[in-house]
Design an enzyme around this catalytic site. Structure first.
Site, PDB file in Angstrom:
ATOM      1  N   MET A  27       0.836  -1.203   0.000  1.00 52.11           N
ATOM      2  CA  MET A  27       0.000   0.000   0.000  1.00 52.11           C
ATOM      3  C   MET A  27       0.874   1.258   0.000  1.00 52.11           C
ATOM      4  O   MET A  27       0.414   2.351   0.328  1.00 52.11           O
ATOM      5  CB  MET A  27      -0.929  -0.007   1.208  1.00 52.11           C
ATOM      6  CG  MET A  27      -1.903  -1.184   1.157  1.00 52.11           C
ATOM      7  SD  MET A  27      -3.420  -0.911   2.065  1.00 52.11           S
ATOM      8  CE  MET A  27      -2.793  -0.729   3.710  1.00 52.11           C
ATOM      9  N   GLY A  28       2.147   1.096  -0.362  1.00 55.90           N
ATOM     10  CA  GLY A  28       3.029   2.257  -0.481  1.00 55.90           C
ATOM     11  C   GLY A  28       3.537   2.754   0.858  1.00 55.90           C
ATOM     12  O   GLY A  28       3.471   2.043   1.858  1.00 55.90           O
ATOM     13  N   ALA A  29       4.060   4.008   0.855  1.00 52.69           N
ATOM     14  CA  ALA A  29       4.789   4.549   2.019  1.00 52.69           C
ATOM     15  C   ALA A  29       5.846   3.511   2.412  1.00 52.69           C
ATOM     16  O   ALA A  29       5.889   3.026   3.540  1.00 52.69           O
ATOM     17  CB  ALA A  29       3.854   4.900   3.167  1.00 52.69           C
ATOM     18  N   HIS A  34       9.298  -3.607   3.114  1.00 59.13           N
ATOM     19  CA  HIS A  34       8.816  -3.831   1.741  1.00 59.13           C
ATOM     20  C   HIS A  34       9.994  -4.177   0.814  1.00 59.13           C
ATOM     21  O   HIS A  34       9.891  -5.061  -0.039  1.00 59.13           O
ATOM     22  CB  HIS A  34       8.138  -2.572   1.197  1.00 59.13           C
ATOM     23  CG  HIS A  34       6.913  -2.143   1.953  1.00 59.13           C
ATOM     24  ND1 HIS A  34       6.875  -1.003   2.715  1.00 59.13           N
ATOM     25  CD2 HIS A  34       5.682  -2.702   2.050  1.00 59.13           C
ATOM     26  CE1 HIS A  34       5.665  -0.864   3.243  1.00 59.13           C
ATOM     27  NE2 HIS A  34       4.917  -1.877   2.865  1.00 59.13           N
TER      28      HIS A  34
HETATM   29  P1  AMP Z   1       1.476  -2.982   3.443  1.00 60.77           P
HETATM   30  O1  AMP Z   1       2.045  -1.954   2.525  1.00 60.77           O
HETATM   31  O2  AMP Z   1       1.487  -2.580   4.879  1.00 60.77           O
HETATM   32  O3  AMP Z   1       0.144  -3.520   2.968  1.00 60.77           O
HETATM   33  O4  AMP Z   1       2.474  -4.207   3.375  1.00 60.77           O
HETATM   34  C1  AMP Z   1       2.798  -4.816   2.155  1.00 60.77           C
HETATM   35  C2  AMP Z   1       3.560  -6.094   2.442  1.00 60.77           C
HETATM   36  O5  AMP Z   1       4.745  -5.783   3.162  1.00 60.77           O
HETATM   37  C3  AMP Z   1       2.746  -7.067   3.317  1.00 60.77           C
HETATM   38  O6  AMP Z   1       2.955  -8.389   2.843  1.00 60.77           O
HETATM   39  C4  AMP Z   1       3.361  -6.873   4.673  1.00 60.77           C
HETATM   40  O7  AMP Z   1       3.261  -8.002   5.512  1.00 60.77           O
HETATM   41  C5  AMP Z   1       4.814  -6.586   4.321  1.00 60.77           C
HETATM   42  N1  AMP Z   1       5.463  -5.860   5.414  1.00 60.77           N
HETATM   43  C6  AMP Z   1       5.043  -4.722   5.997  1.00 60.77           C
HETATM   44  N2  AMP Z   1       5.876  -4.378   7.004  1.00 60.77           N
HETATM   45  C7  AMP Z   1       6.834  -5.335   7.064  1.00 60.77           C
HETATM   46  C8  AMP Z   1       7.973  -5.554   7.893  1.00 60.77           C
HETATM   47  N3  AMP Z   1       8.295  -4.730   8.879  1.00 60.77           N
HETATM   48  N4  AMP Z   1       8.730  -6.645   7.671  1.00 60.77           N
HETATM   49  C9  AMP Z   1       8.398  -7.506   6.667  1.00 60.77           C
HETATM   50  N5  AMP Z   1       7.338  -7.363   5.846  1.00 60.77           N
HETATM   51  C10 AMP Z   1       6.568  -6.291   6.033  1.00 60.77           C
END
Ligand code: AMP
Length: 279
Positions: A27-29, A34
């Site tokens: 979802m960015g940021a 990531h």
């Molecule tokens: P999000 O952008 O929060 O939807 O995350 C996108 C992907 O990155 C998802 O599969 C999350 O589980 C993974 N992710 C987010 N934060 C972390 C982190 N600290 N360590 C490993 N994977 C992460």
């Protein structure tokens, strides 16, 4: 690195290049968590696609959706530096055309009734649908997700099985700051004081790992909740669950895969994290 906003243009580009495709939905940021997924994908696949899409259907709280951090230019620069080949940044109408619907009604059973599912009604239905839809558009062989969102990985695995998508899910370890706080896009909304309190979520999980299975689960939970409260966090849940069914562990000795999962508020920012206690 190519950036596509339109699904048909992306699919046209990908059509002759599909033999070894890895996909990282986000979802960015973006942060190091990531990028680790992207690097993991680059090791195993010839072509790596990362999507950036803040999916409205998985937000149960409109305020959370409105305040979700958006840093597209920075994200594109980070992905280019990491060696990602293609970024997909669709508009909502591209992902959800009017007639689109899931081909099967997912049966998540109790998986989405506990923990995040209990506190964020409808969240996992939105997650499972958007991941399905993005997989339908990208058609990768491998999908990369983070252990940070453990319950999400279990639900996405169930979705893959029920929809018969030929996609292998790879789960990468949680990437943390030096003080243990799991990296998260939402961390940038923490005030300096909240940032100090935030790592106590992980410390409570480590405490559970130290005490399990010697103490009863209820005692471990009580200690972990108290530790977070003393640090100034507002814990929502601290559950010790079977890593396959996500149902609460009652008698520790009976289980071979056990995960402690927790959510807590630092001010207006909701944090989640987990550690494996036994595997
Ligand atoms: P999000 O952008 O929060 O939807 O995350 C996108 C992907 O990155 C998802 O599969 C999350 O589980 C993974 N992710 C987010 N934060 C972390 C982190 N600290 N360590 C490993 N994977 C992460």
């Amino acid at each position: 690195m190519y950036v596509f906003h339109r699904a048909d243009a992306m699919r046209h580009y990908l059509a002759p290049r599909r033999s070894s495709l890895g996909f990282v939905p986000t979802m960015g940021a973006l942060h190091e968590g990531h990028l680790q997924l992207v690097r993991h994908a680059l090791q195993e696949c010839e072509l790596v696609v990362c999507s950036i899409f803040v999916n409205p259907t998985q937000f149960n709280d409109p305020d959370d959706l409105r305040k979700y951090p958006r840093t597209p230019d920075q994200d594109i620069a980070m992905l280019a530096r990491a060696g990602c080949h293609l970024v997909f940044m669709p508009a909502v109408e591209e992902v959800y055309p009017p007639a689109w619907q899931m081909p099967v009604a997912l049966q998540l059973g109790l998986l989405d009734q506990v923990m995040e599912g209990k506190f964020r009604p409808g969240h996992f239905k939105g997650v499972a649908e958007v991941v399905y839809r993005l997989l339908e558009l990208v058609e990768p062989q491998r999908l990369y997700m983070g252990q940070k969102d453990f319950q999400q990985t279990v639900i996405v695995q169930a979705m893959l099985q029920q929809t018969n998508l030929p996609v292998a899910l790879r789960v990468a370890d949680t990437v943390r700051e030096d003080d243990g706080l799991a990296m998260s896009s939402r961390n940038r909304r923490l005030s300096p004081e909240q940032r100090q309190a935030a790592p106590y979520l992980y410390r409570a999980l480590l405490e559970a790992r130290r005490l399990y299975p010697e103490l009863p689960v209820s005692e471990i939970q009580a200690r972990a909740m108290a530790l977070m409260q003393r640090a100034g966090l507002c814990p929502e849940y601290f559950d010790i669950v079977d890593g396959r069914t996500l149902q609460p562990v009652v008698n520790g000795a009976k289980y071979d895969y056990v995960v402690a999962c927790a959510a807590a508020w630092a001010g207006e920012v909701r944090l989640i994290d987990n550690v494996t206690l036994r595997r």
